[in-house]
Design a protein around this motif. Structure first.
Motif, PDB file in Angstrom:
ATOM      1  N   LEU A 357      -6.528   0.914 -63.033  1.00  0.00           N
ATOM      2  CA  LEU A 357      -7.586   1.362 -62.125  1.00  0.00           C
ATOM      3  C   LEU A 357      -7.648   0.481 -60.875  1.00  0.00           C
ATOM      4  CD1 LEU A 357     -10.172   2.844 -61.257  1.00  0.00           C
ATOM      5  CD2 LEU A 357     -11.442   1.399 -62.878  1.00  0.00           C
ATOM      6  N   LEU A 358      -7.659  -0.825 -61.068  1.00  0.00           N
ATOM      7  CA  LEU A 358      -7.771  -1.735 -59.926  1.00  0.00           C
ATOM      8  C   LEU A 358      -6.531  -1.684 -59.038  1.00  0.00           C
ATOM      9  CD1 LEU A 358      -9.416  -4.747 -61.774  1.00  0.00           C
ATOM     10  CD2 LEU A 358     -10.517  -3.144 -60.209  1.00  0.00           C
ATOM     11  N   HIS A 359      -5.366  -1.524 -59.653  1.00  0.00           N
ATOM     12  CA  HIS A 359      -4.132  -1.393 -58.878  1.00  0.00           C
ATOM     13  C   HIS A 359      -4.177  -0.111 -58.048  1.00  0.00           C
ATOM     14  CE1 HIS A 359       0.579  -1.619 -58.920  1.00  0.00           C
ATOM     15  NE2 HIS A 359       0.070  -1.797 -57.717  1.00  0.00           N
ATOM     16  N   GLY A 360      -4.535   0.994 -58.720  1.00  0.00           N
ATOM     17  CA  GLY A 360      -4.610   2.264 -58.010  1.00  0.00           C
ATOM     18  C   GLY A 360      -5.629   2.249 -56.893  1.00  0.00           C
ATOM     19  N   ARG A 361      -6.752   1.627 -57.143  1.00  0.00           N
ATOM     20  CA  ARG A 361      -7.790   1.544 -56.114  1.00  0.00           C
ATOM     21  C   ARG A 361      -7.268   0.780 -54.888  1.00  0.00           C
ATOM     22  NH1 ARG A 361     -13.794  -1.164 -56.967  1.00  0.00           N
ATOM     23  NH2 ARG A 361     -14.609  -0.615 -54.922  1.00  0.00           N
ATOM     24  N   ARG A 362      -6.566  -0.340 -55.141  1.00  0.00           N
ATOM     25  CA  ARG A 362      -6.049  -1.127 -54.015  1.00  0.00           C
ATOM     26  C   ARG A 362      -4.980  -0.342 -53.254  1.00  0.00           C
ATOM     27  NH1 ARG A 362      -5.425  -7.472 -53.193  1.00  0.00           N
ATOM     28  NH2 ARG A 362      -4.131  -7.441 -51.314  1.00  0.00           N
ATOM     29  N   LEU A 363      -4.101   0.334 -53.969  1.00  0.00           N
ATOM     30  CA  LEU A 363      -3.064   1.128 -53.305  1.00  0.00           C
ATOM     31  C   LEU A 363      -3.683   2.209 -52.426  1.00  0.00           C
ATOM     32  CD1 LEU A 363      -0.580   1.512 -56.290  1.00  0.00           C
ATOM     33  CD2 LEU A 363      -0.131   0.263 -54.166  1.00  0.00           C
ATOM     34  N   GLY A 364      -4.726   2.857 -52.949  1.00  0.00           N
ATOM     35  CA  GLY A 364      -5.382   3.908 -52.188  1.00  0.00           C
ATOM     36  C   GLY A 364      -6.040   3.404 -50.930  1.00  0.00           C
ATOM     37  N   ARG A 365      -6.578   2.193 -50.989  1.00  0.00           N
ATOM     38  CA  ARG A 365      -7.254   1.638 -49.822  1.00  0.00           C
ATOM     39  C   ARG A 365      -6.290   1.048 -48.799  1.00  0.00           C
ATOM     40  NH1 ARG A 365     -10.634   2.694 -53.335  1.00  0.00           N
ATOM     41  NH2 ARG A 365     -12.914   2.464 -53.312  1.00  0.00           N
ATOM     42  N   HIS A 366      -5.027   0.976 -49.167  1.00  0.00           N
ATOM     43  CA  HIS A 366      -4.041   0.435 -48.230  1.00  0.00           C
ATOM     44  C   HIS A 366      -2.978   1.477 -47.876  1.00  0.00           C
ATOM     45  CE1 HIS A 366      -5.942  -3.328 -49.529  1.00  0.00           C
ATOM     46  NE2 HIS A 366      -5.520  -3.821 -48.377  1.00  0.00           N
ATOM     47  N   GLY A 367      -3.423   2.725 -47.814  1.00  0.00           N
ATOM     48  CA  GLY A 367      -2.567   3.775 -47.271  1.00  0.00           C
ATOM     49  C   GLY A 367      -1.444   4.249 -48.147  1.00  0.00           C
ATOM     50  N   ARG A 368      -1.571   4.116 -49.470  1.00  0.00           N
ATOM     51  CA  ARG A 368      -0.523   4.593 -50.375  1.00  0.00           C
ATOM     52  C   ARG A 368      -1.136   5.526 -51.416  1.00  0.00           C
ATOM     53  NH1 ARG A 368       2.444  -0.736 -52.433  1.00  0.00           N
ATOM     54  NH2 ARG A 368       3.631   0.822 -53.601  1.00  0.00           N
ATOM     55  N   PRO A 369      -1.655   6.682 -50.986  1.00  0.00           N
ATOM     56  CA  PRO A 369      -2.376   7.568 -51.911  1.00  0.00           C
ATOM     57  C   PRO A 369      -1.509   8.125 -53.020  1.00  0.00           C
ATOM     58  CG  PRO A 369      -2.014   8.644 -49.790  1.00  0.00           C
ATOM     59  CD  PRO A 369      -1.653   7.204 -49.603  1.00  0.00           C
ATOM     60  N   SER A 370      -0.231   8.403 -52.748  1.00  0.00           N
ATOM     61  CA  SER A 370       0.634   8.948 -53.794  1.00  0.00           C
ATOM     62  C   SER A 370       0.823   7.945 -54.922  1.00  0.00           C
ATOM     63  CB  SER A 370       1.990   9.332 -53.193  1.00  0.00           C
ATOM     64  OG  SER A 370       2.846   9.855 -54.193  1.00  0.00           O
ATOM     65  N   ASP A 371       1.137   6.693 -54.557  1.00  0.00           N
ATOM     66  CA  ASP A 371       1.270   5.643 -55.577  1.00  0.00           C
ATOM     67  C   ASP A 371      -0.054   5.401 -56.282  1.00  0.00           C
ATOM     68  OD1 ASP A 371       3.944   5.290 -54.948  1.00  0.00           O
ATOM     69  OD2 ASP A 371       3.538   3.716 -53.486  1.00  0.00           O
ATOM     70  N   ALA A 372      -1.144   5.460 -55.525  1.00  0.00           N
ATOM     71  CA  ALA A 372      -2.472   5.252 -56.113  1.00  0.00           C
ATOM     72  C   ALA A 372      -2.756   6.298 -57.179  1.00  0.00           C
ATOM     73  CB  ALA A 372      -3.541   5.309 -55.019  1.00  0.00           C
ATOM     74  N   ARG A 373      -2.402   7.549 -56.905  1.00  0.00           N
ATOM     75  CA  ARG A 373      -2.666   8.617 -57.876  1.00  0.00           C
ATOM     76  C   ARG A 373      -1.945   8.363 -59.199  1.00  0.00           C
ATOM     77  NH1 ARG A 373      -1.989  11.675 -53.286  1.00  0.00           N
ATOM     78  NH2 ARG A 373       0.106  12.339 -53.885  1.00  0.00           N
ATOM     79  N   GLU A 374      -0.716   7.885 -59.122  1.00  0.00           N
ATOM     80  CA  GLU A 374       0.026   7.620 -60.355  1.00  0.00           C
ATOM     81  C   GLU A 374      -0.686   6.562 -61.200  1.00  0.00           C
ATOM     82  OE1 GLU A 374       2.591   9.134 -61.662  1.00  0.00           O
ATOM     83  OE2 GLU A 374       2.686  10.544 -59.987  1.00  0.00           O
ATOM     84  N   ARG A 375      -1.098   5.487 -60.560  1.00  0.00           N
ATOM     85  CA  ARG A 375      -1.782   4.424 -61.303  1.00  0.00           C
ATOM     86  C   ARG A 375      -3.125   4.911 -61.848  1.00  0.00           C
ATOM     87  NH1 ARG A 375       2.219   1.526 -62.900  1.00  0.00           N
ATOM     88  NH2 ARG A 375       3.097   0.060 -61.405  1.00  0.00           N
ATOM     89  N   LEU A 376      -3.850   5.661 -61.046  1.00  0.00           N
ATOM     90  CA  LEU A 376      -5.166   6.136 -61.469  1.00  0.00           C
ATOM     91  C   LEU A 376      -5.051   7.146 -62.610  1.00  0.00           C
ATOM     92  CD1 LEU A 376      -6.804   6.447 -57.949  1.00  0.00           C
ATOM     93  CD2 LEU A 376      -7.368   4.760 -59.713  1.00  0.00           C
ATOM     94  N   ARG A 377      -4.012   7.956 -62.593  1.00  0.00           N
ATOM     95  CA  ARG A 377      -3.813   8.881 -63.712  1.00  0.00           C
ATOM     96  C   ARG A 377      -3.496   8.130 -64.989  1.00  0.00           C
ATOM     97  NH1 ARG A 377      -0.336  12.450 -59.657  1.00  0.00           N
ATOM     98  NH2 ARG A 377      -1.975  13.844 -58.870  1.00  0.00           N
ATOM     99  N   ASP A 378      -2.689   7.054 -64.865  1.00  0.00           N
ATOM    100  CA  ASP A 378      -2.432   6.207 -66.036  1.00  0.00           C
ATOM    101  C   ASP A 378      -3.748   5.649 -66.582  1.00  0.00           C
ATOM    102  OD1 ASP A 378       0.322   6.552 -65.962  1.00  0.00           O
ATOM    103  OD2 ASP A 378       0.650   4.799 -64.694  1.00  0.00           O
ATOM    104  N   ARG A 394     -15.558   6.721 -63.353  1.00  0.00           N
ATOM    105  CA  ARG A 394     -15.259   5.920 -62.163  1.00  0.00           C
ATOM    106  C   ARG A 394     -13.841   6.181 -61.675  1.00  0.00           C
ATOM    107  NH1 ARG A 394     -14.770  -0.724 -62.112  1.00  0.00           N
ATOM    108  NH2 ARG A 394     -14.179  -0.960 -59.928  1.00  0.00           N
ATOM    109  N   THR A 395     -12.914   6.331 -62.617  1.00  0.00           N
ATOM    110  CA  THR A 395     -11.521   6.566 -62.252  1.00  0.00           C
ATOM    111  C   THR A 395     -11.355   7.945 -61.615  1.00  0.00           C
ATOM    112  OG1 THR A 395     -10.847   5.164 -64.100  1.00  0.00           O
ATOM    113  CG2 THR A 395      -9.155   6.565 -63.127  1.00  0.00           C
ATOM    114  N   ARG A 396     -12.058   8.939 -62.131  1.00  0.00           N
ATOM    115  CA  ARG A 396     -11.976  10.278 -61.537  1.00  0.00           C
ATOM    116  C   ARG A 396     -12.453  10.252 -60.085  1.00  0.00           C
ATOM    117  NH1 ARG A 396     -14.410  11.638 -66.581  1.00  0.00           N
ATOM    118  NH2 ARG A 396     -12.814  12.332 -68.061  1.00  0.00           N
ATOM    119  N   THR A 397     -13.483   9.480 -59.821  1.00  0.00           N
ATOM    120  CA  THR A 397     -13.970   9.356 -58.444  1.00  0.00           C
ATOM    121  C   THR A 397     -12.890   8.772 -57.535  1.00  0.00           C
ATOM    122  OG1 THR A 397     -16.246   9.068 -59.206  1.00  0.00           O
ATOM    123  CG2 THR A 397     -15.743   8.313 -56.977  1.00  0.00           C
ATOM    124  N   GLU A 398     -12.237   7.710 -58.013  1.00  0.00           N
ATOM    125  CA  GLU A 398     -11.161   7.103 -57.239  1.00  0.00           C
ATOM    126  C   GLU A 398      -9.990   8.076 -57.069  1.00  0.00           C
ATOM    127  OE1 GLU A 398     -11.069   4.259 -55.696  1.00  0.00           O
ATOM    128  OE2 GLU A 398     -12.898   3.320 -56.466  1.00  0.00           O
TER     129      GLU A 398
END
Length: 480
Positions: A357-378, A394-398
């Motif tokens: 979750l924290l990895h995906g959140r950071r990726l999403g906030r730094h312009g990497r939404p595709s990578d963020a989605r993979e981590r958040l789905r995990d 919380r993860t669904r929101t992210e």
């Protein structure tokens, strides 16, 4: 007129009663006196000795623990498993982890070789001190079976205290909750208010993971009320940690950070043996509140704790915290990847999901939404499997935020796949093996094999190479 032995037995009875339902510093004083008065009766003196150590531990009084252990080890009659147990504890309190391991492991092995409930409870405690949560669960469960066979509510209350805490450390929150509920009923039946406070604290922590938040407040408040009156620092630490976790998942990181800073700064706050468990939550809360200085200040202590091997998740949690505090994205990403690998080695679904979750959140906030989605789905998959409903929400929101930031459309040829099949297809196209995919998604290799065969049938292909051609690089999972 009372003899010395009679006074000793009187103080022993008083100390045991106070340890169950009273101020534990008073219990320690009575038990220490009983130990000195019962010098001519080795059996009774040993009971007083071990109980005095437990009382000092319950109080979180490091000085009293060392004093009790040192005095106890000076008794000539002390031998076998009790001596190994106290020797190992004393070595740990002095920071000599390597010296503690041998004696404590002997205690665990000896306990599991028999059926004595007191030896098994000592074995459960020794296992938890060394970070062997699985043996802690086993020894505690066998002690619980013996307690139930004897129809002894007081022993059931004590045994479930160890089992519930061990299950909690293992990340099995649903099982921890069931054991804590059983222990709470037994503690109330046997008038062990101090044990009941511990069970309330465990229930607060399991509710902080699984919900609802109202249960966290109810159980934490009850635990803190008894713990405050009786000087119990273990329930205080667990209850405050539970409240902070709830504040964090509800989007109030500043409140969580403030709570934990206060807990850790107080001389009568966090139990010395539990501080390391709380520190990762403090770092996460501080970073979430924009207070990186507080997070960085916690790292040295967290690093020392992670090296003691008192918790198998320690190395992964340290890597996660270092990643959160990184100023460069490349370094943060590398540390998060190391943390994911460490979680796989240590086990523990919930903490692994938090890291995703924290990895995906950071990726999403730094312009990497595709990578963020993979981590958040995990993360979402693991939270859902573990029944961690507030964290899944919380993860669904992210995840929605990452999808809104520019999720890549799925090629028409892949629209017939289920979401789970699509994830596996993307990982295969990224070059991951079936075993790597199984470990990442916490499923068996056989399950991945089955999904992959179905994917081949649905897409009309016969090989992984053909599948990679069907999944363009822009939709494939990044090599992680």
């Amino acid at each position: 007129m009372q003899t010395t032995a009679m006074r000793g037995h009187t103080e022993l009875a008083r100390g045991l009663r106070l340890h169950a339902d009273g101020p534990v510093h008073d219990a320690y004083a009575s038990l220490s006196l009983a130990r000195s008065e019962l010098g001519e009766q080795p059996g009774a003196a040993l009971i007083a000795t071990l109980a005095a150590v437990n009382a000092a531990w319950s109080a979180g009084d490091h000085v009293a623990c060392v004093e009790a252990l040192t005095t106890a080890l000076g008794q000539a009659a002390l031998d076998g498993a009790p001596r190994d147990y106290l020797t190992g504890m004393l070595a740990l309190l002095h920071g000599r982890t390597s010296e503690a391991a041998g004696p404590l492991r002997r205690v665990v092995r000896g306990a599991l070789a028999g059926h004595d409930p007191e030896a098994l409870l000592r074995g459960a405690a020794a296992a938890l001190l060394t970070g062997d949560v699985q043996d802690g669960c086993r020894a505690g469960a066998r002690a619980l079976a013996a307690a139930r066979a004897a129809d002894d509510p007081a022993l059931v209350a004590r045994a479930t205290e160890y089992v519930a805490y061990a299950e909690l450390r293992a990340g099995r929150h649903a099982q921890a909750r069931e054991h804590a509920l059983t222990g709470l009923r037994a503690a109330e039946q046997s008038r062990r208010a101090n044990t009941a406070a511990h069970h309330h604290a465990v229930l607060a922590l399991t509710a902080a993971v699984q919900g609802p938040s109202g249960d966290v407040v109810d159980h934490a408040t009850t635990a803190l009320a008894t713990a405050g009156r009786h000087g119990l620092t273990q329930p205080v630490t667990l209850a405050e940690w539970a409240l902070a976790r709830t504040e964090l998942v509800e989007g109030r990181p500043a409140d969580a950070a403030s709570r934990l800073v206060s807990l850790l700064a107080s001389a009568e706050g966090a139990h010395f043996a539990l501080r390391g468990l709380v520190l990762p939550t403090l770092v996460e809360a501080a970073v979430g509140a924009g207070d990186h200085a507080t997070g960085r200040a916690a790292l040295p202590e967290l690093a020392r704790w992670s090296r003691t091997a008192s918790d198998p998740q320690g190395p992964a949690l340290l890597l996660r915290c270092r990643a959160l505090l990184c100023s460069t994205e490349a370094e943060a990403d590398a540390l998060f990847r190391e943390a994911h690998a460490a979680h796989l080695e240590a086990g523990g679904r919930f903490e692994s999901a938090v890291t995703f979750l924290l990895h995906g959140r950071r990726l999403g906030r730094h312009g990497r939404p595709s990578d963020a989605r993979e981590r958040l789905r995990d993360a979402l998959l693991l939270f859902e499997r573990g029944g961690a409903d507030p964290w899944a929400d919380r993860t669904r929101t992210e995840l929605r935020a990452a999808e809104a930031a520019g999720a890549t459309s799925v090629p028409d040829v892949l629209t017939g796949l289920t979401p789970h099949q699509l994830r596996i297809a993307r990982r295969v196209a990224a070059g991951e093996t079936n075993r790597e995919i199984a470990e990442r998604l916490s499923v068996s290799v056989r399950t991945v094999d089955c999904h992959l065969r179905n994917i081949f049938v649905l897409l009309g292909i016969r090989s992984r190479v053909e599948l990679a051609l069907q999944v363009p690089p822009s939709t494939g999972a990044a090599a992680q």
